[in-house]
Write a protein that holds these residues in place. Structure first.
Motif, PDB file in Angstrom:
ATOM      1  N   SER A 274      44.857  54.593  67.212  1.00 40.05           N
ATOM      2  CA  SER A 274      44.602  53.885  65.327  1.00 40.05           C
ATOM      3  C   SER A 274      45.979  54.317  65.092  1.00 40.05           C
ATOM      4  CB  SER A 274      43.548  53.989  65.119  1.00 40.05           C
ATOM      5  OG  SER A 274      43.201  55.487  64.252  1.00 40.05           O
TER       6      SER A 274
ATOM      7  N   LYS B  78      45.695  57.817  63.350  1.00 39.92           N
ATOM      8  CA  LYS B  78      44.489  59.005  62.900  1.00 39.92           C
ATOM      9  C   LYS B  78      43.779  59.871  63.731  1.00 39.92           C
ATOM     10  CE  LYS B  78      45.273  56.733  58.022  1.00 39.92           C
ATOM     11  NZ  LYS B  78      45.198  56.300  57.056  1.00 39.92           N
TER      12      LYS B  78
ATOM     13  N   THR C 258      37.912  61.686  62.385  1.00 36.35           N
ATOM     14  CA  THR C 258      37.094  62.953  60.906  1.00 36.35           C
ATOM     15  C   THR C 258      35.613  63.719  61.819  1.00 36.35           C
ATOM     16  OG1 THR C 258      36.927  61.402  59.784  1.00 36.35           O
ATOM     17  CG2 THR C 258      38.986  62.581  59.312  1.00 36.35           C
TER      18      THR C 258
ATOM     19  N   TRP D  34      39.338  65.480  65.312  1.00 35.59           N
ATOM     20  CA  TRP D  34      39.783  65.658  65.934  1.00 35.59           C
ATOM     21  C   TRP D  34      39.930  65.439  67.363  1.00 35.59           C
ATOM     22  CZ3 TRP D  34      45.987  66.833  64.141  1.00 35.59           C
ATOM     23  CH2 TRP D  34      46.153  66.119  63.216  1.00 35.59           C
TER      24      TRP D  34
ATOM     25  N   SER E  12      52.639  63.631  63.554  1.00 38.88           N
ATOM     26  CA  SER E  12      52.661  64.433  62.378  1.00 38.88           C
ATOM     27  C   SER E  12      52.880  63.822  61.014  1.00 38.88           C
ATOM     28  CB  SER E  12      53.105  65.344  62.001  1.00 38.88           C
ATOM     29  OG  SER E  12      53.993  65.304  62.419  1.00 38.88           O
TER      30      SER E  12
ATOM     31  N   PRO F  51      51.572  61.241  59.006  1.00 40.34           N
ATOM     32  CA  PRO F  51      49.938  60.690  57.909  1.00 40.34           C
ATOM     33  C   PRO F  51      49.557  61.938  57.520  1.00 40.34           C
ATOM     34  CG  PRO F  51      49.813  59.823  59.953  1.00 40.34           C
ATOM     35  CD  PRO F  51      51.018  60.720  60.301  1.00 40.34           C
ATOM     36  N   TYR F  52      49.852  63.117  57.892  1.00 36.95           N
ATOM     37  CA  TYR F  52      49.966  64.182  57.637  1.00 36.95           C
ATOM     38  C   TYR F  52      50.031  65.572  56.914  1.00 36.95           C
ATOM     39  CZ  TYR F  52      45.242  62.580  60.160  1.00 36.95           C
ATOM     40  OH  TYR F  52      45.102  61.421  60.865  1.00 36.95           O
TER      41      TYR F  52
END
Length: 259
Positions: free
Chosen positions: A92, A94, A97, A169, A212, A214-215
């Motif tokens: 996806s 991501k 979490t 993760w 990386s 998205p973060y």
């Protein structure tokens, strides 16, 4: 001298190719899933037409890996450096979490790319690495401690079990922890006999790549590295590896990471 970078279409893999071509007199075999959608890699080939070979290789395809190994055997007969670079955070894009985000499909795809693929690369390319010239790394005066080649698996700090205090993760952490175990196993098996292969896991730091991105908002500016900076640091480590360091995991700054 010959080096193969698996996952070379962009990011860290692409910059490994650039560094090897500009800093060493070496033939580089660059692999990626679809060369037709890798414009930067194709442009690099135009810049180094005699030194860069691009091969189609999906790291989740055992047939692709086998065919690539046969091609390298035919063209070069040996290999001095293998870098397994491709990785995915999650299908996806991501990471999970919490436990409710975990799926069997997501785990399977992540593990296939990040763990099983690099191990299959080692299986098919180990015979070529054992015929290497020892051109990379620091050789020892004791012939019994000399090496023929180097195998690098790109790992991540989040794959360290000892360093994990945040959780989350699941797929990415598990895949990198398993890859670290594969590296350790390979270091034992390929460290026997006269043709020793150094096997290490390397953590590149947090690098400005698609994986990386998205973060990035959670990463301090000074701790977000460009691919060029990260690869320069990692090449310094590779160039100074010896058989005494095989089976270990190193961060971009040369410090050893706990398993």
């Amino acid at each position: 001298m010959s080096a193969l970078v698996q996952g070379a279409s962009k990011g860290i893999g692409l910059h490994f190719c650039k560094s090897l071509l500009s800093r060493h007199r070496v033939n580089v075999i660059a692999t990626c899933r679809d060369p037709g959608t890798a414009p930067q890699l194709c442009a690099l080939k135009e810049q180094y037409p005699g030194a860069l070979i691009i091969l189609k290789l999906d790291v989740t395809s055992q047939d692709d890996i086998h065919n690539a190994a046969e091609r390298v055997q035919l063209d070069f007969g040996s290999l001095d450096l293998l870098i397994n670079s491709s990785a995915m955070l999650h299908p996806s894009g991501k990471g999970e979490t919490s436990l409710r985000d975990v799926s069997a499909e997501g785990l399977s795809v992540t593990l296939a790319t990040n763990t099983i693929g690099p191990l299959m690369m080692a299986k098919y390319f180990a015979p070529l690495l054992m015929k290497g010239t020892g051109a990379f790394g620091a050789q020892c005066s004791d012939k019994s401690r000399q090496h023929s080649a180097i195998l690098v698996n790109m790992t991540a700090k989040v794959g360290s079990i000892g360093d994990n205090v945040l959780g989350g993760w699941y797929g990415y952490r598990m895949s990198k922890a398993a890859l670290n175990m594969a590296t350790r196993n390979l270091s034992v098996e390929l460290g026997r006999g006269q043709s020793k292969v150094i096997c290490v896991s390397l953590h590149p730091g947090t690098v400005d790549t698609d994986l990386s991105r998205p973060y990035h908002k959670n990463v301090p500016t000074k701790k977000l590295f460009s691919p060029e900076h990260s690869v320069n640091c990692l090449m310094h480590i590779i160039e100074n590896l010896s058989i005494a360091k095989t089976g270990k995991c190193f961060s971009w700054d040369g410090s050893e990471l706990p398993w």
